[in-house]
Design a protein around this motif. Structure first.
Motif, short mmCIF file in Angstrom:
data_model
loop_
_atom_site.label_atom_id
_atom_site.label_comp_id
_atom_site.label_asym_id
_atom_site.label_seq_id
_atom_site.Cartn_x
_atom_site.Cartn_y
_atom_site.Cartn_z
N LEU A 127 -48.89 4.89 31.82
CA LEU A 127 -48.88 6.21 32.43
C LEU A 127 -47.57 6.45 33.16
O LEU A 127 -47.16 5.66 34.02
CB LEU A 127 -50.05 6.35 33.40
N ASN A 128 -46.92 7.55 32.83
CA ASN A 128 -45.70 7.97 33.52
C ASN A 128 -46.05 8.33 34.96
O ASN A 128 -46.93 9.15 35.21
CB ASN A 128 -45.10 9.17 32.79
N SER A 129 -45.38 7.72 35.92
CA SER A 129 -45.69 7.96 37.33
C SER A 129 -45.53 9.42 37.74
O SER A 129 -46.11 9.85 38.74
CB SER A 129 -44.81 7.08 38.23
N LEU A 133 -47.04 11.72 40.81
CA LEU A 133 -46.08 11.85 41.91
C LEU A 133 -45.44 13.24 41.97
O LEU A 133 -45.01 13.68 43.04
CB LEU A 133 -44.97 10.80 41.77
N SER A 134 -45.37 13.92 40.85
CA SER A 134 -44.62 15.18 40.79
C SER A 134 -45.51 16.37 41.10
O SER A 134 -46.72 16.37 40.82
CB SER A 134 -44.00 15.35 39.40
N CYS A 135 -44.92 17.39 41.67
CA CYS A 135 -45.61 18.67 41.88
C CYS A 135 -44.88 19.81 41.19
O CYS A 135 -45.08 20.98 41.52
CB CYS A 135 -45.76 18.95 43.38
N ARG A 136 -44.05 19.49 40.25
CA ARG A 136 -43.34 20.47 39.43
C ARG A 136 -43.09 19.86 38.05
O ARG A 136 -43.13 18.64 37.93
CB ARG A 136 -41.98 20.86 40.07
N PRO A 137 -42.87 20.69 37.03
CA PRO A 137 -42.75 22.15 37.04
C PRO A 137 -44.12 22.82 37.14
O PRO A 137 -45.12 22.30 36.63
CB PRO A 137 -42.09 22.47 35.71
N ASN A 138 -44.16 23.99 37.77
CA ASN A 138 -45.42 24.67 38.01
C ASN A 138 -46.13 25.09 36.72
O ASN A 138 -47.36 25.17 36.69
CB ASN A 138 -45.20 25.89 38.90
N LEU A 337 -52.62 15.00 35.80
CA LEU A 337 -53.40 13.91 35.24
C LEU A 337 -54.46 14.43 34.27
O LEU A 337 -54.70 13.83 33.21
CB LEU A 337 -54.05 13.09 36.36
N MET A 338 -55.12 15.55 34.61
CA MET A 338 -56.09 16.15 33.69
C MET A 338 -55.38 16.61 32.41
O MET A 338 -55.90 16.45 31.30
CB MET A 338 -56.78 17.34 34.35
N CYS A 339 -54.22 17.21 32.59
CA CYS A 339 -53.47 17.69 31.42
C CYS A 339 -52.98 16.53 30.55
O CYS A 339 -52.88 16.66 29.32
CB CYS A 339 -52.28 18.54 31.87
N GLU A 340 -52.69 15.39 31.17
CA GLU A 340 -52.29 14.21 30.41
C GLU A 340 -53.45 13.71 29.56
O GLU A 340 -53.27 13.33 28.39
CB GLU A 340 -51.83 13.11 31.37
N ILE A 341 -54.66 13.70 30.11
CA ILE A 341 -55.83 13.30 29.34
C ILE A 341 -56.04 14.24 28.16
O ILE A 341 -56.26 13.80 27.02
CB ILE A 341 -57.08 13.28 30.24
N ALA A 342 -55.97 15.54 28.42
CA ALA A 342 -56.13 16.52 27.35
C ALA A 342 -55.07 16.33 26.27
O ALA A 342 -55.35 16.38 25.07
CB ALA A 342 -56.08 17.93 27.92
#
Length: 464
Positions: A127-129, A133-138, A337-342
């Motif tokens: 998993l890419n950290s 850790l990131s809050c962007r890009p929106n 993280l949800m988008c990574e699963i999808a």
């Protein structure tokens, strides 16, 4: 008790509908205020020289519009619309012996649990950290938006990553879209029977929601054009592919008619396609026909697992500044993280596998409904998550929900799905997938059929 009484000479046939319209108008213009008690059925009947049955039917009609409420032993009162809405759904964990047909959610099995546990076990190694850790890009990570094009193509939408924004599901996207396209006081059009959260969202945003006439294929084009001419709306909210509570699949010819009208009057279309590619017979989205005027919304919560709160918003780039601003206000960004699963499920084929499983399972449940509800007036689809059942005889939506509850069956009344001023349909929504066990689902439908055959009995005021 209020001193208000309608003008008898103004009433026309059918009298109960005319009286109901008079009461509704008095509430709307303030002659009847929140909390005021209406005359008893018998007293109003005497004053207007009507039968008690006519007045009772009129009161029932207004009650189904959620404009008045009956309190046993106290009479009928004008509803206070500023009070928090009473949630008709069961939010607690499943109760023993409860048949919960109120929540529209996908079916699930051990397959879904196994697929999710397998993916979660693989995440720690690669998993890419930046996913936590990131809050962007929106608007979402580029890798997620690229994968989105693959999933959207299964939905019939051909687009580019630059036109995609990641969301925490359709509701997240709907809030951003409506607030980006409109200002308080603007008019939004929809089906007269629509998504219950659209009704709430428009109320919260100060928008005027107008429900359009519908038929078995959805919004009637003539009604849409008439509203465009007379009301000058800003947007049309459409649920053409099984996403609405009355569950229809709009044919391609109707979609093209709607697209032509949207283009002619320079509306914006917000298209809710929450069920994605579950249905095999779905035409292309309306947004594929007029992408320059459309905001398209879809999600994984209705076709894979309901806890996967991830979805896509597709829009022309000119709307991105407004949409991004609203997205930030309503949630900053979709949870990476949800988008990574999808994304992983899209790329390895799991999302499509679960969608095909869903299609097969829903077909089984639809066939059960055809057998158990064969005597009644209902509408559904082999790939739909719920059924729309019109009630026979003396039954109304609220009383049937209460009677079903006595049998430990939870169903949804029609009221939350009605756009303001829409004519009640005297119907309920039945989820076909919220009960995991197919045999228990069949048992619940059999009990509903038995209840529908019974004469309606008066119930005391119950507290659940």
């Amino acid at each position: 008790m209020t001193n208000w009484i309608p003008d008898r000479d103004s009433l026309r046939q059918p009298l109960h509908l005319s009286l109901a319209a008079s009461i509704s108008a008095a509430i709307e213009d303030g002659r009847l205020k929140a909390g005021q008690r209406l005359p008893t059925h018998r007293k109003l009947a005497e004053q207007l020289n009507l039968s008690v049955n006519t007045v009772s039917k009129a009161y029932d009609t207004v009650k189904r519009q959620n404009l008045i409420e009956g309190q046993i032993g106290r009479g009928s009162y004008v509803t206070d619309t500023k009070k928090p809405e009473r949630q008709p759904y069961i939010l607690e964990p499943e109760q023993k012996n409860m048949f919960d047909l109120s929540i529209s959610r996908p079916a699930y099995s051990k397959l879904h649990v196994d697929r999710m546990q397998k993916l979660l076990s693989e995440l720690p190694g690669d998993l890419n950290s930046q996913m936590f850790l990131s809050c962007r890009p929106n608007i979402g990570f580029e890798t997620h938006r690229i994968a989105g094009t693959k999933w959207l193509s299964l939905c019939g939408l051909n687009t580019q990553p630059d036109n995609i924004i990641l969301t925490n599901g359709v509701t997240h996207g709907m809030s951003a879209a409506l607030s980006a396209l409109t200002r308080p006081g603007d008019i939004v059009l929809s089906d007269s029977i629509t998504h219950h959260l659209l009704v709430s969202a428009c109320a919260y945003l100060g928008l005027q929601l107008v429900g359009l006439d519908i038929d078995e294929y959805g919004v009637v084009p003539d009604a849409l054009e008439k509203a465009c001419v007379e009301l000058k709306p800003k947007a049309l909210y459409l649920l053409p592919s099984l996403a609405g509570p009355n569950i229809y699949m709009m044919p391609e010819s109707r979609r093209r008619q709607i697209a032509d009208i949207v283009k002619k009057y320079e509306l914006h279309l917000v298209e809710n396609d929450a069920c994605g590619p579950v249905a095999k017979d779905r035409p292309q989205p309306v947004s594929e026909i007029i992408p320059e005027l459309s905001i398209y919304l879809t999600t994984f919560t209705k076709c894979t697992v309901s806890g996967l709160r991830a979805g896509y918003l597709v829009a022309p780039e000119r709307l991105f500044p407004a949409l991004t601003g609203r997205l930030i206000v309503f949630g900053w960004m979709a949870t990476p993280l949800m988008c990574e699963i999808a994304t992983r499920w899209v790329l390895d084929g799991t999302a499509e596998e679960l969608t095909l499983w869903q299609r097969s399972n829903l077909r089984t449940r639809y066939d059960i409904a055809r057998t158990e509800l064969a005597e009644f007036d209902w509408h559904g689809h082999p790939s739909g998550l719920h059924l729309w059942l019109k009630l026979p005889g003396e039954w109304d939506s609220a009383s049937f929900v209460a009677h079903a509850r006595q049998l430990n069956i939870a169903v949804s009344p029609e009221t939350p799905f009605m756009a303001p001023k829409s004519i009640p349909q005297n119907a309920i929504r039945i989820s076909v997938a919220s009960i995991r066990d197919v045999d228990r689902f069949q048992q619940a439908l059999r009990m509903i059929a038995g209840l529908l055959k019974q004469q309606r009995e008066p119930l005391p005021q119950l507290v659940y």
